[in-house]
Design a protein around this motif. Structure first.
Motif, PDB file in Angstrom:
ATOM      1  N   PRO A  53      34.790  41.503  43.581  1.00  0.00           N
ATOM      2  CA  PRO A  53      33.981  42.429  44.380  1.00  0.00           C
ATOM      3  C   PRO A  53      32.497  42.075  44.239  1.00  0.00           C
ATOM      4  O   PRO A  53      32.066  41.609  43.182  1.00  0.00           O
ATOM      5  N   LEU A  54      31.746  42.295  45.317  1.00  0.00           N
ATOM      6  CA  LEU A  54      30.314  42.003  45.292  1.00  0.00           C
ATOM      7  C   LEU A  54      29.528  43.299  45.186  1.00  0.00           C
ATOM      8  O   LEU A  54      29.973  44.345  45.644  1.00  0.00           O
ATOM      9  N   ASN A  55      28.348  43.219  44.586  1.00  0.00           N
ATOM     10  CA  ASN A  55      27.481  44.400  44.535  1.00  0.00           C
ATOM     11  C   ASN A  55      26.584  44.432  45.775  1.00  0.00           C
ATOM     12  O   ASN A  55      26.700  43.590  46.661  1.00  0.00           O
ATOM     13  N   LYS A  97      30.093  41.455  40.906  1.00  0.00           N
ATOM     14  CA  LYS A  97      29.926  42.571  39.976  1.00  0.00           C
ATOM     15  C   LYS A  97      30.320  42.151  38.569  1.00  0.00           C
ATOM     16  O   LYS A  97      31.446  41.698  38.352  1.00  0.00           O
ATOM     17  N   ALA A  98      29.401  42.352  37.632  1.00  0.00           N
ATOM     18  CA  ALA A  98      29.685  41.960  36.250  1.00  0.00           C
ATOM     19  C   ALA A  98      30.875  42.752  35.724  1.00  0.00           C
ATOM     20  O   ALA A  98      31.030  43.935  36.014  1.00  0.00           O
ATOM     21  N   GLY A  99      31.743  42.071  34.974  1.00  0.00           N
ATOM     22  CA  GLY A  99      32.879  42.748  34.357  1.00  0.00           C
ATOM     23  C   GLY A  99      34.043  43.011  35.299  1.00  0.00           C
ATOM     24  O   GLY A  99      35.026  43.620  34.916  1.00  0.00           O
TER      25      GLY A  99
END
Ligand code: HEC
Ligand code: HEC
Ligand code: HEC
Length: 427
Positions: free
Chosen positions: A211-213, A219-221
């Motif tokens: 997933p992208l922010n 997205k981290a984690g």
């Protein structure tokens, strides 16, 4: 000074310092142009190695426009921020990379900087390519420099302000680019390490499957939790996988190389070209990729969850989509369909799309189908976007969900069908 104006002054100093830091970061020198190296300056072995690197990196997929010449660029990539065009990477000195030295090429892949010093947009997956080894970069360079030069100017990008201005990418890079190759994990075997390198580096699998922010970074984690690309869901590849039957090494290798796995489904949408490229690389590379992917999954379900077609037919026969399914789908997907009975086409019960949390890919599959591509025509499915309206598509989706999955019904299916149709239209 009033309190307010003091705050304002302090604020402008901070902004000024930030701008200066950014300016320093974003300044990259141009690397002097060279004359195009002659084909004879690369040995055959390096070029062959380069073909493998370029296939594993899907370079041709992004760098070739529909119906265009290979690597000549011009393919529009839709992002939430506008359209970015992949550039010409043929050895044409004027419009391609013909006057790039290996040093300039390496800097582009490792740091996302063009030869003349401008920063490249992360639609080019340099945050992954940065891990590629020196020798693989040199091999890719040899391969690309010995392609046919094509004089083709890349169209100008169409991005929203302020992203049409490149320097702020330096700040993005600070957060998302961790430049350079990574050391292998010595607690793991060579195949696992090769697989991780291919998945995280050249294969840039996470660029679609994570997933992208809001600013387009992964997205981290949440690596491999699943993402959305070109209107398709790239399913989770980690423990969150919605695959009803756990993947095995053989099934993954089959899927990645042929775009089809007998106990899962077919690769469609943006995954299809990835499998086409993987079909051309040595088996050991795909084995390594599969081994690594398996290591980040853990079985989430057992076969017991998979309903048997025979039981199902009656179960959902009263659903509104049943008649549509019988008319348009059963000849290929029904329990009596010849492909299914000889075991070549998996039951829809095995499909990740049918078992996913959202109906996105099932709807996409119905609207877009899976094109006819000669050698893998077993994967052909016609598109139904002209045949059924959103309401009928929704009835079909709800019908296959009720019939082939143990997971509860999808909500708002017609709304999503309408939205996806619109997205596809705009693309
Ligand atoms: C997901 C799509 C995608 C893939 C895969 C991809 N590229 Fe690109 N590449 C782009 C885009 C988009 C740009 C232009 C970025 C920009 O203009 O800021 C680009 C730019 C480049 C540039 C800089 C060209 C210039 O004139 O500045 C080079 C070099 C390059 N790519 C090489 C490669 C190689 C080699 C591979 C395979 C290992 C590859 N690319 C794979 C999308 C991709
Ligand atoms: C350009 C985006 C993109 C890239 C790059 C990509 N994938 Fe995919 N992948 C997808 C999409 C979209 C799907 C769903 C296709 C479908 O439903 O037919 C998918 C499906 C899959 C599936 C099937 C999952 C399931 O449960 O059905 C596997 C396995 C997979 N990809 C592995 C990989 C690996 C390994 C890589 C890197 C070598 C990779 N993908 C790179 C977009 C991508
Ligand atoms: C001409 C044969 C054919 C027809 C007709 C057809 N399909 Fe397909 N369909 C396929 C093939 C081939 C695939 C990809 C391989 C697979 O998964 O079985 C596929 C895949 C799918 C998938 C995705 C499964 C996955 O994860 O790979 C769904 C969902 C689907 N079809 C639904 C439908 C529905 C609903 C209809 C009727 C509106 C329909 N199909 C009509 C051949 C067909």
């Amino acid at each position: 000074m009033t309190r307010k104006s003091r705050l304002l002054t302090a604020g402008s100093v901070i902004v000024l310092v930030a701008l200066m830091v950014a300016l320093l970061l974003m300044w990259r020198p141009a690397i002097a142009p060279v004359s195009t190296p002659p084909a004879t300056s690369f040995d055959a072995q390096t070029r062959v190695a380069g073909a493998r690197v370029v296939a594993l990196g899907d370079c041709i997929v992004c760098h070739t426009a529909k119906g265009g010449r290979p690597f000549a660029g011009g393919l529009p990539l839709a992002t939430p921020f506008g359209t970015i065009y992949a550039t010409n990477i043929t050895p044409d000195p004027e419009t391609g990379i013909g006057n790039w030295s290996l040093t300039a090429f390496k800097r582009a892949l490792r740091d996302g900087v063009s030869r003349d010093g401008h920063l490249l947009y992360p639609a080019f997956p340099y945050i992954h390519f940065t891990r590629i080894s020196d020798s693989d970069i040199a091999a890719a360079y040899a391969y690309l420099m010995t392609r046919e030069p094509v004089n083709a100017t890349t169209p100008a990008n169409d991005l929203v302000f302020p992203l049409n201005f490149r320097p702020p990418l330096a700040l993005w890079n600070l957060q998302f680019l961790h430049a350079g190759p990574r050391p292998p994990d010595t607690s793991k075997d060579a195949r696992w390490n090769r697989g991780k390198l291919l998945v995280d580096g050249l294969g840039h699998c996470a660029s679609c499957h994570s997933p992208l922010n809001l600013i387009g970074g992964e997205k981290a984690g949440h690596g491999f939790d699943g993402g959305v690309v070109d209107g398709w869901e790239a399913p989770a590849l980690n423990a969150l996988s919605a695959a009803p039957k756990p993947w095995t090494q053989d099934q993954l290798v089959m899927y990645l190389r042929s775009g089809r796995a007998s106990e899962h489904g077919a690769a469609a949408g943006p995954m299809l070209p990835v499998t086409r490229d993987l079909a051309t690389v040595p088996d050991e590379d795909v084995q390594a990729i599969a081994a690594y992917i398996l290591s980040i999954q853990k079985p989430t379900s057992s076969d017991a969850d998979i309903p048997l077609d025979a039981k199902l037919a009656n179960l959902a026969a009263t659903q509104p989509g049943a008649a549509l399914f019988a008319a348009s789908c059963a000849q290929c997907h029904g329990p009596a369909a010849p492909m299914q009975s000889i075991g070549e086409r998996p039951s829809l019960a095995f499909s990740t799309a049918v078992n996913a949390a959202t109906p996105r890919n099932a709807i996409q599959m119905m609207l877009s189908g899976n094109g006819w591509h000669g050698e893998d025509r077993e994967n052909y499915m016609p598109a139904f976007s002209q045949i059924y309206d959103d309401h009928q598509i929704a009835e079909l989706a709800s019908y296959i969900r009720a019939t082939y999955s143990q997971r509860g019904p999808w909500q708002d299916v017609a709304t999503m069908a309408a939205r996806i149709r619109q997205e596809n239209h705009a693309r």
